[in-house]
Design a protein around this motif. Structure first.
Motif, PDB file in Angstrom:
ATOM      1  N   LEU A  58      36.902  38.879  35.707  1.00  0.00           N
ATOM      2  CA  LEU A  58      36.159  39.385  36.861  1.00  0.00           C
ATOM      3  C   LEU A  58      37.071  40.137  37.820  1.00  0.00           C
ATOM      4  CD1 LEU A  58      33.759  36.375  37.584  1.00  0.00           C
ATOM      5  CD2 LEU A  58      33.232  38.519  36.411  1.00  0.00           C
ATOM      6  N   ARG A  62      36.765  44.325  38.721  1.00  0.00           N
ATOM      7  CA  ARG A  62      36.720  44.985  40.035  1.00  0.00           C
ATOM      8  C   ARG A  62      37.673  46.173  40.101  1.00  0.00           C
ATOM      9  NH1 ARG A  62      35.351  39.762  41.979  1.00  0.00           N
ATOM     10  NH2 ARG A  62      37.504  39.045  41.889  1.00  0.00           N
ATOM     11  N   ASP A  67      31.324  45.614  39.167  1.00  0.00           N
ATOM     12  CA  ASP A  67      31.237  44.560  40.178  1.00  0.00           C
ATOM     13  C   ASP A  67      29.925  43.789  40.169  1.00  0.00           C
ATOM     14  OD1 ASP A  67      29.589  46.567  41.011  1.00  0.00           O
ATOM     15  OD2 ASP A  67      30.471  46.804  43.013  1.00  0.00           O
ATOM     16  N   ALA A 149      30.262  33.592  38.560  1.00  0.00           N
ATOM     17  CA  ALA A 149      30.353  35.007  38.926  1.00  0.00           C
ATOM     18  C   ALA A 149      29.963  35.222  40.388  1.00  0.00           C
ATOM     19  CB  ALA A 149      29.470  35.839  38.005  1.00  0.00           C
ATOM     20  N   ALA A 154      30.816  38.581  42.136  1.00  0.00           N
ATOM     21  CA  ALA A 154      30.609  39.544  41.046  1.00  0.00           C
ATOM     22  C   ALA A 154      29.167  39.570  40.569  1.00  0.00           C
ATOM     23  CB  ALA A 154      31.531  39.212  39.878  1.00  0.00           C
TER      24      ALA A 154
END
Length: 434
Positions: A58, A62, A67, A149, A154
């Protein structure tokens, strides 16, 4: 086939195009993954994602402007759901954090986009796509994956809403159909296999290596269904083994004393969930014949163990082939489950469309308010009148116009996109509908 997949994915390579640009249009919602249908447990283990890898994935996402996604990694599948310009970006993302080969993944991976990707998540979450039909444990895994997440910032509003809808549908199918009725799981399949391969299992010495969830469930099933008592628990954290052993009247041993314990065993269950093999061929050299069952993904038993003539090795793929009459009963419930999914997926897609339209309608209202205020301002130096009354009346007129347009859009669902686009163009709101 490889060339076909390569052409699809190549356009989205993260490494060749670091600046990713994509809209949150539903056409850019993708799922990329592998599962039990085309890959064995050994290959799936190469692409499995543990919590540490998940966090790193994750974070890496980014840096390449991805995202809004989450990763589902279980013993039967690894899948990435989210928004991207191309599914190929998810291929690269997955390979950046695992030991898997990108070319191999390109050949084996499946990809779905838009409404097909949404439908796939509903089917996975309700157990329709599980190796064991109606597996209810998968929904908890989806919930945890999405929660992870979200905590890492995210997970966008679209995915969060979709996951919540899948959770709701899973619960409805659980209560309103018999899709998950009966006892069928890896733990139960282990019991059925032991019953078939070791007729006198009650008198055998059993060792459980790894006292996690799967190991505990399997042990409980062995106690309940097979009446076994001679079970010794081994875990790297001794307290975990000690507590579970005390609850069920079992034995336990320190991890450091593993060798003499497994040498004395007739059956060894391995559920240690470690990144590398825990039970090696050298551990079982010159021992009595044994049945070894590997319940872990990736495998926690060295493949070389299978080459030992006095050892029988079974893994999770072979366990899942253990059929039960329960599965046949579940098949008859599939149409009911599909109907429930269809109804709620339609509601979700309606929410998505209305959410997109609401942005334009809000911008139109602001545009009308701007016109209204400009007209009021121009009249302030004109003939005398009650300004407050005029502002209230014109404000109500603006809201009525917005309500009229919104009502028309809701009523004419087939033409709603066209209407909202026309309204957007007419008032030049500047809103990007993508």
């Amino acid at each position: 086939m490889f060339a076909a997949y390569a052409s699809i994915f190549a356009a989205g390579s993260l490494y060749t195009n670091m600046q990713v640009s994509h809209s949150k249009e539903i056409a850019n919602f993708h799922i990329v993954g592998i599962n039990y249908k085309k890959t064995d447990a050994a290959i799936r283990g190469l692409y499995a994602i543990n919590p540490a890898q998940y966090q790193q994935l994750l974070e890496h996402a980014r840096t390449v402007q991805l995202d809004d996604l989450f990763v589902l990694s279980t013993c039967n599948r690894t899948e990435i759901y989210g928004f991207a310009a191309s599914p190929g970006q998810f291929i690269d993302l997955l390979c950046s954090q695992t030991n898997g080969d990108r070319d191999q993944l390109l050949e084996m991976a499946y990809t779905k986009s838009g409404e097909e990707a949404i439908k796939h998540l509903y089917q996975v979450g309700t157990g329709l796509d599980s190796q064991i039909l109606g597996d209810y444990e998968i929904i908890g895994q989806i919930k945890n994956a999405a929660k992870f997440a979200k905590n890492e910032k995210a997970l966008g509003s679209f995915l969060e809403r979709l996951v919540n809808s899948v959770l709701q549908v899973s619960k409805l199918i659980k209560t309103e159909t018999g899709l998950s009725a009966g006892t069928v799981s890896v733990a139960f399949a282990t019991v059925r296999m032991l019953e078939r391969m070791v007729p006198d299992i009650r008198d055998k010495k059993i060792v459980l290596l790894g006292v996690g969830k799967i190991g505990r469930n399997t042990t409980k099933n062995m106690i309940d269904y097979l009446g076994v008592k001679e079970v010794t628990l081994i875990n790297r954290t001794l307290l975990v083994a000690e507590e579970f052993a005390s609850q069920h009247g079992l034995k336990y041993a320190p991890y450091e004393n593993m060798l003499p314990v497994i040498h004395d065993a007739d059956v060894i269950l391995v559920a240690s969930n470690a990144p590398h093999p825990t039970l090696l061929a050298e551990h079982l050299q010159n021992t009595t014949p044994k049945l070894v069952i590997d319940l872990s993904i990736p495998f926690n038993v060295d493949p070389a163990v299978a080459e030992l003539e006095h050892i029988s090795l079974v893994n999770v793929d072979e366990l899942s082939k253990v059929q039960d009459e329960t599965l046949q009963n579940r098949l008859s419930e599939v149409p009911k489950a599909i109907a429930i999914i269809g109804e709620h997926m339609e509601e979700f897609l309606y929410w998505y469309k209305m959410r997109k339209h609401a942005v334009v309608l809000k911008a139109v209202k602001e545009k009308l308010h701007e016109i209204h205020m400009r007209e009021i301002q121009q009249q302030k130096n004109g003939a005398a009148y009650n300004l407050e009354d005029i502002e209230q009346v014109s404000g109500r007129i603006i809201q009525k116009m917005i309500n009229l347009m919104a009502g028309k859009v809701r009523k004419e669902t087939d033409k709603s996109d066209l209407y909202i686009s026309m309204i957007n163009d007419i008032f030049e709101t500047g809103v990007n509908q993508e």
